[in-house]
Every structure is written in structure tokens, then in C-alpha cells.
Design an enzyme around this catalytic site. Structure first.
Site, mmCIF file in Angstrom:
data_model
loop_
_atom_site.group_PDB
_atom_site.id
_atom_site.type_symbol
_atom_site.label_atom_id
_atom_site.label_comp_id
_atom_site.label_asym_id
_atom_site.label_seq_id
_atom_site.Cartn_x
_atom_site.Cartn_y
_atom_site.Cartn_z
ATOM 1 N N VAL A 82 0.844 -1.209 0.000
ATOM 2 C CA VAL A 82 0.000 0.000 0.000
ATOM 3 C C VAL A 82 0.876 1.256 0.000
ATOM 4 O O VAL A 82 0.595 2.221 -0.708
ATOM 5 C CB VAL A 82 -0.999 0.005 1.184
ATOM 6 N N CYS A 83 1.970 1.235 0.756
ATOM 7 C CA CYS A 83 2.892 2.380 0.786
ATOM 8 C C CYS A 83 3.573 2.556 -0.568
ATOM 9 O O CYS A 83 3.724 3.675 -1.066
ATOM 10 C CB CYS A 83 3.938 2.206 1.880
ATOM 11 N N ASP A 84 3.970 1.441 -1.165
ATOM 12 C CA ASP A 84 4.582 1.432 -2.492
ATOM 13 C C ASP A 84 3.615 2.095 -3.488
ATOM 14 O O ASP A 84 3.995 3.024 -4.215
ATOM 15 C CB ASP A 84 4.877 -0.028 -2.875
#
Length: 167
Positions: A62-64
Site C-alpha cells: 500500500v505504501c509502495d
């Protein structure tokens, strides 16, 4: 100052620590490390609209995706808008990630040293010493125009609302 009932991680409640900021308030300063281990502060982006994308760790899907989305938007924005991704990831890891992912428009910054961003913006997760997922839009005069603290850390932010606030 500790706050509970704001975020969960996989359904479990966590504590945010630091100063809570509000829309309409002045953006607090911070000292972050860039990928070359140089100190960066809010003043380094004076006169620009700042989209501050806060992520727990770029080593998660999700951060990526969040950084890739904001990098794509940063590439389309004019020179008066800067996109900053702030996490506790080490500068070396940020540099490696950006090189592998082709991130060149957004700037990755690390709060690992003293958590000044996390504490000054109230997004430091006490139990994990990571930053929670959040978006801040700060105008050219350093006034906070938009805040989203994502209630469930593993969920993505609302990109459209953040980008609309930056226009």
C-alpha cells in the site's frame, strides 16, 4: 500528547503520539533526512504547495502504491507544487526504492533520526515507532489546507480529495 481511537492496524487499536494539527493552522516545522543524509526542513519548500504523503514503510504494497501514485501526480504538477513522502524508512532504503521504482518527481524523506515530523504532526505510532498513513496538503504560506489520517493503517488514502485540495 497521546491520542487513542484514531487508527487501527489490521483492526487492532494503536496510539498516536505528538501534537495534533488542524486544517487552517500553521504547518509545524520539521527536520527530515533526504536520501543523501542531508537535513531538510519546511523552509526548504517555501513558496510551494506541499503534498505530504506519510507512509509507515515503502516496503509494503500500500505504501509502495501510495508513493507511485503521488510521484505520477508530482510529475504532472507545476514547479510550484512539491510532493514529499515521509516515513521512518532509512535514507538508504528510500534511495534504493526510488531507483528500483523509477521515482524521480516525488521526494522521499526520512524521519528516523528524531521523529520530528511524526511528533510535530501527531502521526507517530507509539507502539511501533512508525508513522501512520496520512496526507497533509500545505499551501504556499505554510497553512494546512487538508488532512487525512487514514483510520485503518493498511488502507490507502483518498487520493482524489488530497489532489483536489492541492489545486
Amino acid at each position: 500528547m497521546d491520542r487513542t481511537g484514531v487508527i487501527t492496524f489490521q483492526g487492532g487499536a494503536l496510539t498516536l503520539t505528538g501534537n495534533e494539527v488542524k486544517v487552517g493552522g500553521k504547518a509545524p516545522d520539521f527536520t527530515l533526512m533526504d536520501n543523501a543524509l542531508g537535513a531538510v526542513t519546511l523552509k526548504d519548500f517555501a513558496g510551494k504547495t506541499k503534498i505530504i504523503s506519510v507512509t509507515p514503510s515503502l516496503d509494503t504494497p500500500v505504501c509502495d502504491a501510495q508513493l507511485r501514485k503521488f510521484n505520477e501526480e508530482a510529475a504532472k504538477s507545476g514547479s510550484d507544487v512539491v510532493v514529499l513522502n515521509v516515513s521512518m524508512d532509512l535514507p538508504f532504503a528510500n534511495a534504493r526504492f526510488c531507483a528500483a521504482a523509477g521515482i524521480s518527481a516525488a521526494k522521499t524523506l526520512s524521519d528516523y533520526k528524531d521523529a520530528s515530523f511524526g511528533l510535530n504532526y501527531g502521526v507517530l505510532i507509539k507502539e511501533l515507532r512508525l508513522l501512520t498513513r496520512a496526507i497533509f496538503v500545505v499551501d504556499k504560506n505554510d497553512v494546512i489546507k487538508y488532512i487525512e489520517i487514514v483510520p485503518e493503517v493498511t488502507n490507502p488514502p483518498d487520493y482524489s480529495k488530497a489532489l483536489a485540495a492541492a489545486k
